[in-house]
Motif scaffolding. Sequence first.
Motif, mmCIF file in Angstrom:
data_model
loop_
_atom_site.group_PDB
_atom_site.id
_atom_site.type_symbol
_atom_site.label_atom_id
_atom_site.label_comp_id
_atom_site.label_asym_id
_atom_site.label_seq_id
_atom_site.Cartn_x
_atom_site.Cartn_y
_atom_site.Cartn_z
ATOM 1 N N SER A 101 0.837 -1.215 0.000
ATOM 2 C CA SER A 101 0.000 0.000 0.000
ATOM 3 C C SER A 101 0.870 1.262 0.000
ATOM 4 O O SER A 101 0.384 2.369 -0.219
ATOM 5 N N VAL A 102 2.162 1.095 0.255
ATOM 6 C CA VAL A 102 3.088 2.243 0.261
ATOM 7 C C VAL A 102 3.358 2.635 -1.193
ATOM 8 O O VAL A 102 3.493 1.777 -2.061
ATOM 9 N N SER A 103 3.471 3.941 -1.472
ATOM 10 C CA SER A 103 3.570 4.411 -2.864
ATOM 11 C C SER A 103 4.787 3.843 -3.607
ATOM 12 O O SER A 103 4.729 3.544 -4.782
ATOM 13 N N GLU A 104 5.913 3.690 -2.910
ATOM 14 C CA GLU A 104 7.119 3.136 -3.549
ATOM 15 C C GLU A 104 7.372 1.748 -2.977
ATOM 16 O O GLU A 104 6.861 1.407 -1.917
ATOM 17 N N LYS A 105 8.215 0.977 -3.682
ATOM 18 C CA LYS A 105 8.465 -0.397 -3.230
ATOM 19 C C LYS A 105 9.013 -0.418 -1.801
ATOM 20 O O LYS A 105 9.963 0.288 -1.482
ATOM 21 N N SER A 106 8.385 -1.230 -0.945
ATOM 22 C CA SER A 106 8.805 -1.380 0.450
ATOM 23 C C SER A 106 8.714 -2.854 0.812
ATOM 24 O O SER A 106 7.703 -3.502 0.508
ATOM 25 N N ILE A 128 12.384 -2.572 7.629
ATOM 26 C CA ILE A 128 11.708 -2.328 6.348
ATOM 27 C C ILE A 128 12.706 -1.634 5.420
ATOM 28 O O ILE A 128 13.301 -0.604 5.771
ATOM 29 N N TYR A 129 12.908 -2.232 4.230
ATOM 30 C CA TYR A 129 13.709 -1.597 3.175
ATOM 31 C C TYR A 129 12.727 -0.917 2.232
ATOM 32 O O TYR A 129 11.715 -1.517 1.840
ATOM 33 N N THR A 130 13.009 0.321 1.847
ATOM 34 C CA THR A 130 12.037 1.051 1.031
ATOM 35 C C THR A 130 12.704 1.984 0.024
ATOM 36 O O THR A 130 13.849 2.403 0.217
ATOM 37 N N LEU A 154 15.341 1.335 6.193
ATOM 38 C CA LEU A 154 16.570 1.355 5.397
ATOM 39 C C LEU A 154 16.226 1.599 3.933
ATOM 40 O O LEU A 154 15.150 1.205 3.465
ATOM 41 N N ARG A 155 17.147 2.221 3.218
ATOM 42 C CA ARG A 155 16.941 2.455 1.792
ATOM 43 C C ARG A 155 17.165 1.145 1.028
ATOM 44 O O ARG A 155 18.138 0.439 1.257
ATOM 45 N N LEU A 156 16.275 0.872 0.098
ATOM 46 C CA LEU A 156 16.423 -0.318 -0.758
ATOM 47 C C LEU A 156 17.471 -0.009 -1.816
ATOM 48 O O LEU A 156 17.366 1.000 -2.501
ATOM 49 N N PHE A 157 18.494 -0.849 -1.934
ATOM 50 C CA PHE A 157 19.577 -0.504 -2.867
ATOM 51 C C PHE A 157 19.598 -1.399 -4.102
ATOM 52 O O PHE A 157 20.419 -1.228 -4.984
ATOM 53 N N TYR A 158 18.686 -2.340 -4.186
ATOM 54 C CA TYR A 158 18.694 -3.295 -5.300
ATOM 55 C C TYR A 158 17.244 -3.511 -5.663
ATOM 56 O O TYR A 158 16.432 -3.849 -4.815
ATOM 57 N N ASP A 159 16.900 -3.297 -6.924
ATOM 58 C CA ASP A 159 15.484 -3.103 -7.216
ATOM 59 C C ASP A 159 14.792 -4.247 -7.963
ATOM 60 O O ASP A 159 13.801 -4.026 -8.621
#
Length: 199
Positions: A101-106, A128-130, A154-159
């Motif tokens: 439900s979060v706007s960006e991948k989380s 949570i990586y986002t 945490l920031r997601l670094f691999y998509d």
Amino acid sequence: AGIKLIYCLLVNPDNINKSFRELSELSQISLGSVSTIVQELVDSKFLLKTQNKKILKNKIDLLKRWVIAYNDVLRPKLFMKRMNFMNKSEYSNWSGLDLSSVSEKSLWGGECAASIMTKNLTPSNFTIYTNTTWQSLGKSLKLIPDENGKIEILRLFYDTEEGNTVSPLLTYADLMGSGDSRNIETAEIILNNELQYLK
């Protein structure tokens, strides 16, 4: 840069046969860095070049080194915020939270991802990586900033992660880096099951 590239190779050892340009895009590092790191892998006997293809070797040793480097160097740079649920009862219902439900991948990482993968762990810390900001994530999931909070963002670094968790590889690294004996036992289960291909 090396930690990001080696992550791509350990997630899928066949990636080593992609072109340097493809590896650069996949790991989001410069072309020059890819070339340098691949040469370092050859020099340290982690990469064998044959006439037709490249083969990743000593993968378990490379994994051990990568886990230490990830936890020491890259993970602290990905950290954004510690938070808590506004409603403390959400801790027992964390798995019912809809991260999509979060706007960006989380995605769930750490103990939460391990719990989903192995059914062997009840999380006491939540990761949570986002790709979004912690403010936006907090709004969507009803979280509030708290320096001693149990939720780390945490920031997601691999998509290219699929599903609602980060990869078994990243989950393994999170668990090993925690120093918690319960988590390390669960990391071994992930190594023997989901990461069997590295043995």
